[in-house]
Structure formats: structure tokens, C-alpha cells
Design an enzyme around this catalytic site. Sequence first.
Site, short mmCIF file in Angstrom:
data_model
loop_
_atom_site.label_atom_id
_atom_site.label_comp_id
_atom_site.label_asym_id
_atom_site.label_seq_id
_atom_site.Cartn_x
_atom_site.Cartn_y
_atom_site.Cartn_z
N HIS A 224 -5.58 -33.67 17.00
CA HIS A 224 -4.48 -34.51 17.48
C HIS A 224 -3.35 -33.65 18.03
CE1 HIS A 224 -6.25 -38.18 15.83
NE2 HIS A 224 -6.77 -37.33 14.95
N GLY B 145 -4.96 -1.79 4.94
CA GLY B 145 -4.14 -2.91 4.47
C GLY B 145 -4.81 -4.25 4.71
N ARG B 146 -5.36 -4.45 5.90
CA ARG B 146 -5.94 -5.76 6.22
C ARG B 146 -7.33 -5.95 5.62
NH1 ARG B 146 -4.92 -2.58 10.40
NH2 ARG B 146 -6.58 -1.78 11.72
N LYS C 116 0.84 -1.20 0.00
CA LYS C 116 0.00 0.00 0.00
C LYS C 116 0.88 1.26 0.00
CE LYS C 116 -3.52 2.31 2.71
NZ LYS C 116 -4.47 2.27 3.82
N GLU D 130 10.38 -4.69 4.79
CA GLU D 130 10.46 -6.10 4.39
C GLU D 130 10.19 -6.25 2.89
OE1 GLU D 130 8.75 -4.92 6.97
OE2 GLU D 130 8.68 -6.34 8.64
N LYS E 220 9.09 -1.03 14.37
CA LYS E 220 9.69 -0.60 13.10
C LYS E 220 10.74 0.47 13.36
CE LYS E 220 5.57 -1.00 10.14
NZ LYS E 220 4.63 -0.26 9.33
N GLU F 117 -5.14 -6.85 14.64
CA GLU F 117 -4.62 -5.53 14.28
C GLU F 117 -5.74 -4.50 14.37
OE1 GLU F 117 -0.98 -5.00 11.41
OE2 GLU F 117 -2.71 -4.34 10.27
#
Length: 546
Positions: free
Chosen positions: A383, A266-267, A206, A212, A511, A352
Site C-alpha cells: 500500500h 562489526g556487521r 567493538k 555515538e 567521522k 557496507e
Amino acid sequence: MAKGSKDSGFNALSKHRKRLSETSMREMFAQDSGRFERFSASGAGILLDYSKNRIDADALAALFDLARAAGVEERRTQMCEGEHINITEDRAVMHMALRYQGDRPVTVDGGDVMPDVRGVLKAIENYTNAVRSGDIRGQGGEQFTDVVNIGIGGSDLGPAMVTLALEPYTRADLRAHYVSNVDGAHIHDVLKRLDPKKTLFIVASKTFTTDETMTNANSARKWIADALGEEAVPNHFAAVSTNIEACARFGIREDRIFGFWDWVGGRYSVWSAIGLPIALAVGYDNFAKFLAGGDAMDRHFLETPLEDNLPVIMALLGVWYRNVWGFSTHAVLPYDQRLSRFAAYLQQQDMESNGKSVTLAGKPVEWSTGPIVWGEPGTNGQHAFYQLIHQGTDVIPCDFLIAARPHESLPPHHDKLVANVLAQSEALMLGKSKDEVVAELKAQGLDKDSIKALAPHKVFPGNRPSNTLFYPQLTPETLGALIALYEHKVFVQGVIWNVNSYDQWGVELGKQLAKALLPKVQGEASGEGHDSSTQGLLAYYLANKA
Ligand code: F6P
């Protein structure tokens, strides 16, 4: 709560908790054969069975009162009308416009956004058709076989989760890969099996500044340039961003930059051009159906009375358990292997959004907000961690998800899967009493002492809540509806908790500190001034890095 006081909201609910603490779901089911009919609802092709919860009609009525008192309906209207409900970033929250199927204008900041939204969708359609047909090829004229999406958070989790979920709609000769982590192992391990001549990269960010993503994008760029020459870069990259200038500076061709807007969080961006790798993997028509499924859930959310509204019901049950019963985690357990990244996706969407501790007015909240969301597909989880869900000291409300029809014809797999999901919610609700355990052990021929020693370990407390979401098949439409369902659930909870669900300042400090630490980690500056733990770890790294 946005309106009224917390006391008039959550405290009014505690009397219902008290009443319900004196009974059990097992008893309530025994007394009421209509419990499923009473406490189930459908919308956008999804059935929600919420009868296996610690609720009765009175408790639910109080929860709907809470939603109304908090102003859920008013805030929903504000969101639709493009008001800047993301107050700390002064932005509208309009991801619903990205999947809107109607023909009415959708106004944000005085202008109709639909022409731009549909323009980008058209560009995605043209581009994905051209890549899939081979009209757009790599530098040397080879057809693309692999698409690598480089992004993180909302620019990764949505498309990565959806691509996995829609595997039946993908083509064997065009594979999608996702690189997100700044750990070089991630891009290294993805690229090691790929051929640069046939690889297309999408840089999805965005902001187009996320460290990253830009680090991975630069490594990918070098990989292409080293193998095919610098001039190959424009033919092997596309970009998705709100920051068009930065994409162009990176060397992406103007006609391969797909934009979106600051009113898309963003999400919440999987519906935007961030969905480009989905469209490449499953075809534009299926991506369009995915958007239509999201819109169908929007219509349900916007037009259905709160009492029959799936996202509202799920949100209120979450509030009920978080704020009235004090349960702190929520498990999402798809009995659908292709939803293996669904819980990871929801972790960003929910945690978030509602992992906040100040109100919209900036005051500390006096109640718990977002729960810890987690989960894995069944039956694998059975399990692993289900032991704790059945017999641990914490109560963990669960959502089970299951399709009626699988995509593959492999009897008896799906019947077994369904038997397991039904068994789990039944076992959690019923439990197994001491009397039942003793009778079972007696029938097995155990002696009195052995029964006495073993019985406490075999008792299941039961009365553990769950929802079951049943849908006909995991199609693009259903997946779109499921994601939108959880988005609206998060919205409703954010309104009740009176937090801003649309900012994420909590990710900033890490950050900032990473940026400040990098020269020290690289040995170019001294670590003095940091706490002794950070200095000690830094020293260990510098002594061992070579
Ligand atoms: O983690 C913080 C965050 O801003 C997320 O909200 C977002 O989805 C992610 O980083 C990636 O941001 P961008 O798309 O700008 O690279």
C-alpha cells in the site's frame, strides 16, 4: 572478477541476456511445467524458489562458470582457513567460528580460537541465566525488568533486528531496548519510561571509541549515577567489546565485560557477545539455537555444489541483474512483521560490505558493485511503494520471505498473508497484457472511448523478477540460517566483483569532518576555511541554537 578478465565474464553473459530479452517469464512458465522443480533449491530448512527470474538453464550455467572463474570456491577455502582476506585491515574473516557446532579446531593466526569462543559463550550463558533468574540484580536489590543496549551499526542492528524477530521467545517482564543514534531524543525517549533501579545497560562497541556509543553511554552512566549514586554504576552496566581496557576504564566490572576479536567484522558480529541482549531477551538456549541455525547454513554453503547452493544462487542472480541487466536496487520484502528491521540490517551487511569502487589491488572497478538494498514488510509495502515495483520505469528484483506457520493462532491472518505474498510474485511475473485489460474493462461494461483512455494505465508489464524464501516457522534456528544465507551471498558477490567486502573506509571521512566541526558548532572556533555552504549552515545554526 578476481580471475580472468571482466570481458570474459560479464560479456559472455550478455548473449544470454539478449536471448532472454526476446521472451518473457510468462512464456517460459507456459512452456515448461517443471520450471519450479528446475529452479528451486533447499538448504538449512529454507526453500528458495528462484523460478520467477529471467533465467534459463544456459544462462545459469554461464553464471556458475563466472563464479568458478572468479575463484569463489578458492576464496571460500581461504576464508575458512583463516587467511587474512580482509587485506586492507590485515585481518581474517572468521565470523563462522562464532557459530561453529563441530569439534574440529578452527585456526586463526596459528591458534585454535574455539576455546576462547566457547569460553565467552559460557560466560554469556552464566550471566544471562543469573540476570533472568534474578540472581544478579540492581544496586538496590531489585530484579532487572529492562535491558538497554547502547551501540550503533553492527553493535545495534543485528541484536535489535533479532530481538524483534524472536518476540515469541521473549518474556513480558524483561524487555530489551536499543539506543544507537547520537540524537539525544533517542536515549531520552527510551529512558523516560524506565526505572533506573530496574534498568541494566549494555555498552556494545567493538572499538569502544565510537562517538555515538560513548556519548550515549556517558549519558546513561550519568542517569544511573544521578538516580542511584556513583557506586551503582558497576551493578547496572555490562560491556561487549574487543577493547577490554577501555571497558574497564569506563567502570565496568571485569566479570561483566564480554570480549570478541578483531577477526569479527562489526556487521558480522551478531553471533558474538554482541548478541548478549538477544540472549537476555530470549534466553541463552534460544540464542544457542540461533547460532546453530547459522552453522547449518554454513555447512550448506561450504558443502553443497554451487549449482544447489542457496547463497551462491542468490549471489549470482544479483550479479546477473546488476552487471548484465543494469538494475541498481534490490528489495527485500519479508511477509513477516517481526522481520520489520531485516532490510535495515541487510543494508549494513550488504552496502557496507560491497559498496566499493576499487578492486582488491586498489584499481578502479570497471563494473557496477553492490546494489542499493531496501525494503519493508508486506503487506504494508503493497500500500506504499509496490506501485513503482509493478509499473514504474525501473525493474527491481525482489526477495519475498514467508513462514509456513505463524506463532499465533489467529485465523485467517496467516492464510491471507500467504495469499498476498504468492499474489505479488505472480503478479510481478505475469503482469497484465493490454488484451487482458481490454477484456476486463469490456466485461465491466465500459464504452469504447473509456476503455481506450483507461487501458494503458491498467497494463502491467510483468516479467519482473523475484525470489521467494519459504521456511517452516520463524524460529531462532531459521533466523540464524537466513542471516547466514545473506552473509554468504554478500561474500560470493564480493569475490565476483573483486572487492574487499570486509572493510568500510567509506564511513571514515564523515567521522573525521564531524570531529573537526564540533568546536565550530559549539561556537568555540571559527568556521572560516570551510566551503560557503558549510559556513552558511553553521551561521544559521549558531544564530538559531539558543
Ligand atoms: O559504521 C562504521 C562502523 O565501524 C561499523 O562497521 C560498525 O558496526 C559500527 O561502526 C560500530 O562500531 P563499534 O562497534 O566499534 O562501535
